[in-house]
Design an enzyme around this catalytic site. Structure first.
Site, mmCIF file in Angstrom:
data_model
loop_
_atom_site.group_PDB
_atom_site.id
_atom_site.type_symbol
_atom_site.label_atom_id
_atom_site.label_comp_id
_atom_site.label_asym_id
_atom_site.label_seq_id
_atom_site.Cartn_x
_atom_site.Cartn_y
_atom_site.Cartn_z
ATOM 1 C CG HIS A 99 94.285 -20.777 28.768
ATOM 2 N ND1 HIS A 99 95.469 -20.100 28.569
ATOM 3 C CD2 HIS A 99 93.405 -20.614 27.652
ATOM 4 C CE1 HIS A 99 95.365 -19.654 27.124
ATOM 5 N NE2 HIS A 99 94.066 -19.868 26.417
ATOM 6 C CG ASN A 129 98.546 -19.630 30.161
ATOM 7 O OD1 ASN A 129 97.774 -19.288 29.256
ATOM 8 N ND2 ASN A 129 98.807 -20.740 30.956
#
Ligand code: HEM
Length: 352
Positions: A99, A129
């Site tokens: 990420h 997230n």
């Protein structure tokens, strides 16, 4: 008439996938089952950023400037994953690296909650997230120890990369050894809206390939890196709409686990949940995987060939995973990554 037109636009956007974000203020990036209205301004077309290979990175980058740096990271990861017996944190660290690198390159933008422009709606708040990423404390622990050993020398971006490497090693029982160069710099900006560059669980093969291609990763590397779903957990909200498409015995056990709570977490790999191994590919073949984005790998000739090879050839996936993780670690920031952060969750002083 206006309502009908709006409904048509929404339908077209839903079918068209990510491209629908362009121009229209309707966004579907594979994270949501239904289209959502994007905030004004986020609907502008985004040119894929060609990701150059990471020139400036080298192995043993800190050998002279901070010889203990990599060992400190390894020990922090070992403590969390092996000593404290928390393989989930290892899974979190591998995902944190992914990420980080997919949004603004590997520049630790994923860690920030205070940025140069004082934006507080950072990547950490983005839908992929929020309430999901884990392992931050291992990064902070390593950074604190490294700063005590050698001040202002080791970037948070490198710590994230080394931690993913070490988590892969421990979770694979030493089978996966990623050669991970260092030399990344930390960025000074982070925006939640940019997390839409991450592929979503409802993506199909072309969408997955496009999101990886935008980061310089090819279709084989996309299938290889998806194999990380052999560890860690996922929330029911991301797959409960597709129980009917799964192997029915598997679906029944998942339904029992999920109940009616979309926030319940289940293991991604029902066979060897805490081991970074090639089991994921057998699960894909057996139709016993969670997301659309996992299951579709069995649906095109190109991806299925890779899935079969990874499932059936000892060591093949492990070697490809090592290379693909290293390559992912070379995705460069499209912005200037300019500093060695003193503290990983905030940029150094002198805000603009
Ligand atoms: C191919 C496209 C991908 C999609 C659509 C995707 C999507 C997701 C989703 C939806 C979750 C569950 C999040 C939650 O429930 O909170 C997840 C978990 C996870 N993903 Fe992916 N992912 C992809 C690729 C990757 C890659 C490339 C990696 C690493 C190399 C990775 C590593 C992980 C790990 C380790 C977890 C479990 C994290 C934990 O237990 O904390 N994923 N992914």
């Amino acid at each position: 008439m206006a309502t009908k037109l709006a409904a048509l636009v929404v339908l077209v956007a839903f079918l068209a996938g990510p491209a629908a974000c362009e121009g229209a203020f309707i966004c579907f990036n594979g994270w949501l089952r239904l289209p959502i209205i994007c905030p004004r301004g986020s609907g502008t077309p985004r040119e894929p950023v060609p990701s150059t290979s990471g020139s400036g990175l080298s192995y043993g980058y800190y050998t002279t400037s901070c010889p203990s740096a990599e060992t400190i990271v390894t020990e922090a990861v070992r403590k969390a994953v092996v000593v404290d017996k928390n393989p989930g944190i290892g899974a979190g660290l591998i995902r944190l690296f992914f990420h980080d690198c997919f949004v603004r390159g590997c520049d630790a933008s994923v860690l920030l909650n205070t940025t140069n422009s004082k934006n507080s709606d950072t990547e950490r708040e983005g839908p992929p997230n929020k309430n999901s990423l884990r392992g931050f404390e291992v990064i902070y622990e390593a950074k604190t120890a490294i700063e005590a050993a050698c001040k202002n020398t080791v970037s948070c971006a490198d710590i994230v990369a080394f931690a993913a490497r070490d988590a892969s090693y421990f979770l694979s029982d030493g089978s996966i050894n990623i050669p991970m160069p260092g030399g990344r710099y930390d960025g000074r900006e982070s925006f939640a809206s940019e997390t839409d560059q991450l592929p979503g669980p409802f993506s199909n093969v072309p969408q997955l390939q496009a999101s990886f291609a935008a980061k310089g990763l090819n279709p084989v590397e996309m299938v290889t890196l998806s194999g990380a779903h052999t560890i860690g957990r996922a929330r029911c909200m991301f797959f409960s709409s597709r129980f009917s498409e799964m192997n029915q015995t598997y679906a029944a056990s998942l339904m029992a686990e999920c109940g009616d709570n979309g926030n319940t977490n289940v293991n991604q790999d029902y066979v060897t949940s805490n081991v970074l191994d090639k089991q994921y590919y057998q699960n894909v073949i057996d139709n016993k995987v969670l997301f659309t984005s996992d299951a579709v790998l069995n649906s095109t000739e190109e991806t299925r060939t890779e899935v079969m090879q990874n499932a059936n050839t000892a060591g093949a996936w492990e070697r490809k995973f090592e290379k693909a993780m290293e390559k992912m670690g070379k995705i460069k920031s499209d912005q200037q990554s300019v500093e060695i952060r003193k503290v990983c969750w905030k940029v150094n002083n002198n805000y603009k």
